[in-house]
Design a protein around this motif. Structure first.
Motif, PDB file in Angstrom:
ATOM      1  N   HIS A 274       0.824  -1.204   0.000  1.00 31.60           N
ATOM      2  CA  HIS A 274       0.000   0.000   0.000  1.00 31.60           C
ATOM      3  C   HIS A 274       0.867   1.267   0.000  1.00 31.60           C
ATOM      4  N   LEU A 275       0.411   2.267  -0.738  1.00 23.25           N
ATOM      5  CA  LEU A 275       1.043   3.582  -0.653  1.00 23.25           C
ATOM      6  C   LEU A 275       0.032   4.535  -0.020  1.00 23.25           C
ATOM      7  N   ILE A 276       0.470   5.211   1.044  1.00 24.51           N
ATOM      8  CA  ILE A 276      -0.459   6.081   1.763  1.00 24.51           C
ATOM      9  C   ILE A 276      -0.062   7.541   1.623  1.00 24.51           C
ATOM     10  N   MET A 277      -0.979   8.346   1.120  1.00 18.57           N
ATOM     11  CA  MET A 277      -0.686   9.777   1.018  1.00 18.57           C
ATOM     12  C   MET A 277      -1.729  10.594   1.773  1.00 18.57           C
TER      13      MET A 277
ATOM     14  N   LEU B 210       3.696   8.539   2.758  1.00 17.62           N
ATOM     15  CA  LEU B 210       4.261   9.813   2.322  1.00 17.62           C
ATOM     16  C   LEU B 210       3.899  10.800   3.413  1.00 17.62           C
ATOM     17  N   SER B 211       4.828  11.050   4.299  1.00 22.51           N
ATOM     18  CA  SER B 211       4.476  11.880   5.454  1.00 22.51           C
ATOM     19  C   SER B 211       5.719  12.366   6.178  1.00 22.51           C
TER      20      SER B 211
ATOM     21  N   TYR C 263       9.753  10.639   3.822  1.00 22.14           N
ATOM     22  CA  TYR C 263       9.387  11.899   4.467  1.00 22.14           C
ATOM     23  C   TYR C 263       9.842  13.106   3.681  1.00 22.14           C
ATOM     24  N   SER C 264       9.007  14.131   3.732  1.00 14.48           N
ATOM     25  CA  SER C 264       9.246  15.315   2.925  1.00 14.48           C
ATOM     26  C   SER C 264      10.375  16.166   3.475  1.00 14.48           C
TER      27      SER C 264
END
Lengths: 345, 345
Positions: B132-135, B158-159, B171-172
Motif C-alpha cells: 500500500h502507498l499512503i498519502m 508519504l508523510s 518523508y518530505s
DNA sequence: CTGAAAGCGCTTACAG
DNA sequence: CTGAAAGCGCTTACAG
C-alpha cells in the motif's frame, strides 16, 4: 497481542458454523439455496471471524476481476492539463465503481498509444480486467484495431464517433462547444477571429478546427488557426504571431487554459488591451482562468461527470447489456473579463 | 475470421509441446527443472499459441497480486493541487512498477482518512494488493493504527517521521524547505514576513509552520502565519488581511501556487507593488507560477521522483527486505520575478 | 531432468 | 434446503 491471524477462509467459516462450504458460499453471496436461519448464522459467524473474500480465488472461479483497466498516457512536457483531466475523470469513474466494489487498475506510460495498446492486449489475454476505459485516442490509434479484433473485450472510448466508428464511445461536445464560442463572439461583433489550437494529432483538435471553420463560414466570419503544444511559450509566441498580421484578429480562442493565460499576458505586454482590443477565451476552465488578469472567459465542462457517465456505460457492458455511444454533457460558456464587444475602429 | 479463441492455458501448451504442465510452468517462469531444449520448445509453443498467464490463477497459487494499492482522497473544493501531486506521484510510481509488471489498484474517496482506512483494511483482509502507498496523512490518522496492527501488511507512507513514528515513510523535506525560504528572504533583507499557510489538519502545514517559526527566531525575524484552504479567494483575502496590519510584512510565502497567484493579484490590485513593496514566494511550483504576472519565485520539487522513490521502497518490501524511512529529494528554490531585496523605507 | 498430484479459496452444477 | 465434488489456471513439493 493481535495475532495476524493466518487468513481465514470459507472452510473455516463452514466448520465454525457447522455447515458445508457451499452453504457458506450461497449465504455470503445472497443466493438462494440456504434457509434464512442458516444464512443468518453464517453471516454472523463470518463477520465475527473477520472473514473477507479472497479476491484471486473469486476471480479464478467466476472469471471476473472486479476491476476496470485504464492506461494513462503521460507526456513529459504537456502533461499538466491532460493529467488534471484524467484525475477528475477517474474521480468520477471511482464514484460509480465504488458501490459496485470495482477498482481501477491503473498504468501510465510515456510510450504513447502503441505502448498503451500493448498493455490492453496483455490485459485482454490475461483476463486482468473486466473492462477498459480508453482516453487520448489519436488518429490511426492502434487501440481501435485491437478492440475491433476483440469484440469480446468490453471497452468504452472517450473520443469522437467519427473516429471510433461503431465502438462504444462517450463522445465529446467539442463540435457543439466550438460553435457556441463562435456564435458568442459573433454576437459581440467579432468577425475576424483566431484559434490557438492544440497539436493536430489529437482528435479533438481536428473536431474543434472543423466545427469552428464551419460555423464561421456560416456566419460570414474569418478564422485563422495556428497549432502548437499546450505550453505557455507556445501561447505567447502564437499570440504574438497573430498580432503581427496586418489584419489581426479581434478575438482568440485558445484550446487550453495554459495557452490562453499566456496569450493574454503576451498581448497585454505588447500593449494590446484585453478585452479592449482583443478578446480571449480559454477552452477548458481551471483555477488559472480565474487567477489570471483579466479573469478568462472559458468553456467549462464537468470533467468528473464524464467519468461518471463512462463508468455507468462500462458497468452496463459488464452486466451484459449492449451499450450504444453516448454524448458527454454539453459545455458551458462562462463569461468573465477577457471578452468584450469588438471596439469600433 | 479471428476467432476469439477460448482462453488458452498451460495445459493446452503442455499438450501441444508434448510435456507436462509442471515442465511448462518451470520453463515459462525461468526456473530450474527443465532442460534447455524443453524450455526452448515450451517458450516457442507458448508464444505461437498466444498464451498469457492468467492473473487470478497466478495470484491464488502464489499469493501475490502484482498490484500495489493506493487510495486517493478527493476534496471537492481544493482538489486541484492535490490532484496534480497525486497524478505526478503515481506517474513516478508506475515508472518503477512497470518493469516488474506491477500495476496500481486505485480507489478514490471523498470520505477522508476514515473511508480510505476502510479500503485498506478490506485490501489487507482480502489479499487484494501486495503493498500500500499512503498519502495525505492527517494528524491522528486511523491508517497509522491500522498498519501498526498489521505489521504483515507492507506499506509506505508519504508523510513525516514525527507522525508515522517507525512505520516506513518517505518523508518530505518541508522542514528544510521552509528554512531555505526564510534564509533566502533574510538574505534579501526581509525581517518581517508572513505565511499564507494551508489548513492546520495537514501534517505538512504544521511542519512548515514550525520550521519557519524556528528559523525566523534564529535569524531574529518576525513571522505571521494565517491558515486557510487552497483557494484563490482565500489567498486574496488573507493577503489583504496581512496588508491591513499596521506593520505589514515585506514578504509572504504561500503554501500553494493557487494562493500565491491570488495573493500577488490582490496586492497589486490594491496598489502594492510586487516585488517592489512585497515579495511573494509560492510553495510548489506549477505552470501557473510562470504564467502569473510577475512570474512567481517558487519552491520546486520533482514530484515524480517522489513516486519513483516510494515505488522502490515498496518493491524492496515486497522482496522481503526490511526498509527504513527515507527522505524525499530536497526542494529547489527557483528565483523568478516576485521576490526582491526589501526596499529602504 | 520430468511427470503425477495436491493445493491456493471460491463457485456452481449435481445429487440427496 | 443441504452436502459432496469438480473445476477455475497456475505453482510447487514429491517421487521417479
Amino acid at each position: 497481542m493481535t495475532m495476524p491471524k493466518t487468513t481465514i477462509t470459507i472452510t473455516d467459516v463452514a466448520k465454525a458454523a457447522g455447515v458445508s462450504k457451499s452453504a457458506v458460499s450461497y449465504a455470503l453471496n445472497g443466493k438462494p439455496g440456504v434457509s434464512d436461519a442458516t444464512r443468518a448464522k453464517v453471516l454472523d459467524v463470518a463477520r465475527s471471524m473477520g472473514w473477507k473474500p479472497n479476491n484471486a480465488a473469486k476471480s479464478l472461479s467466476d472469471a471476473s476481476t472486479r476491476t476496470i483497466g485504464v492506461v494513462q498516457l503521460v507526456d513529459d512536457a504537456e502533461n499538466f492539463g491532460a493529467g488534471m483531466f484524467a484525475m477528475d475523470c477517474l474521480a468520477g469513474l471511482c464514484q460509480v465503481l465504488d458501490p459496485r466494489d470495482y477498482s481501477i487498475t491503473l498504468r501510465m506510460t510515456a510510450g504513447g498509444a502503441h505502448a498503451a495498446c500493448r498493455i490492453h492486449e496483455e490485459w485482454i489475454a490475461s483476463g486482468a480486467v473486466d473492462a477498459h476505459l480508453i482516453m487520448g485516442v489519436e488518429l490511426g490509434d492502434p487501440r481501435l484495431a485491437l478492440f475491433r479484433a476483440h469484440p469480446e473485450a468490453k471497452a468504452v472510448f472517450l473520443s469522437q464517433r467519427a473516429v471510433t466508428k461503431g465502438l462504444p464511445t462517450l463522445y465529446s461536445s467539442d463540435d457543439e462547444g466550438a460553435r457556441m464560442v463562435v456564435r458568442y463572439l459573433h454576437g459581440l461583433g467579432h468577425r475576424n477571429i483566431a484559434r490557438i489550437a492544440g497539436p493536430e494529432e489529437y482528435v479533438h483538435t481536428i473536431t474543434r478546427d472543423q466545427a469552428t471553420a464551419d460555423e464561421c463560414s456560416k456566419l460570414g466570419m474569418r478564422c485563422t488557426t495556428l497549432h502548437g503544444k499546450y505550453l505557455a511559450a507556445v501561447g505567447e509566441q502564437l499570440c504574438l504571431a497573430l498580432l503581427e498580421f496586418g489584419d489581426s484578429p479581434t478575438a482568440i480562442v485558445c484550446d487550453t487554459d495554459v495557452t490562453a493565460v499566456a496569450a493574454a499576458r503576451a498581448a497585454i505586454a505588447r500593449g494590446v488591451s484585453v478585452p479592449g482590443d482583443l478578446s480571449i477565451v480559454a477552452w477548458d476552465d481551471s483555477p488559472s482562468c480565474t487567477s489570471a488578469t483579466p479573469k478568462l472567459t472559458a468553456l467549462h465542462r464537468d470533467v468528473r461527470s464524464i467519468g461518471v457517465k463512462a463508468g455507468s456505460m462500462l458497468l452496463r457492458m459488464i452486466d451484459g447489456e449492449s451499450v450504444d455511444s453516448e454524448p458527454e454533457d454539453p459545455y458551458q460558456l462562462i463569461e468573465r473579463d477577457s471578452t468584450a464587444p469588438v471596439s469600433e475602429a
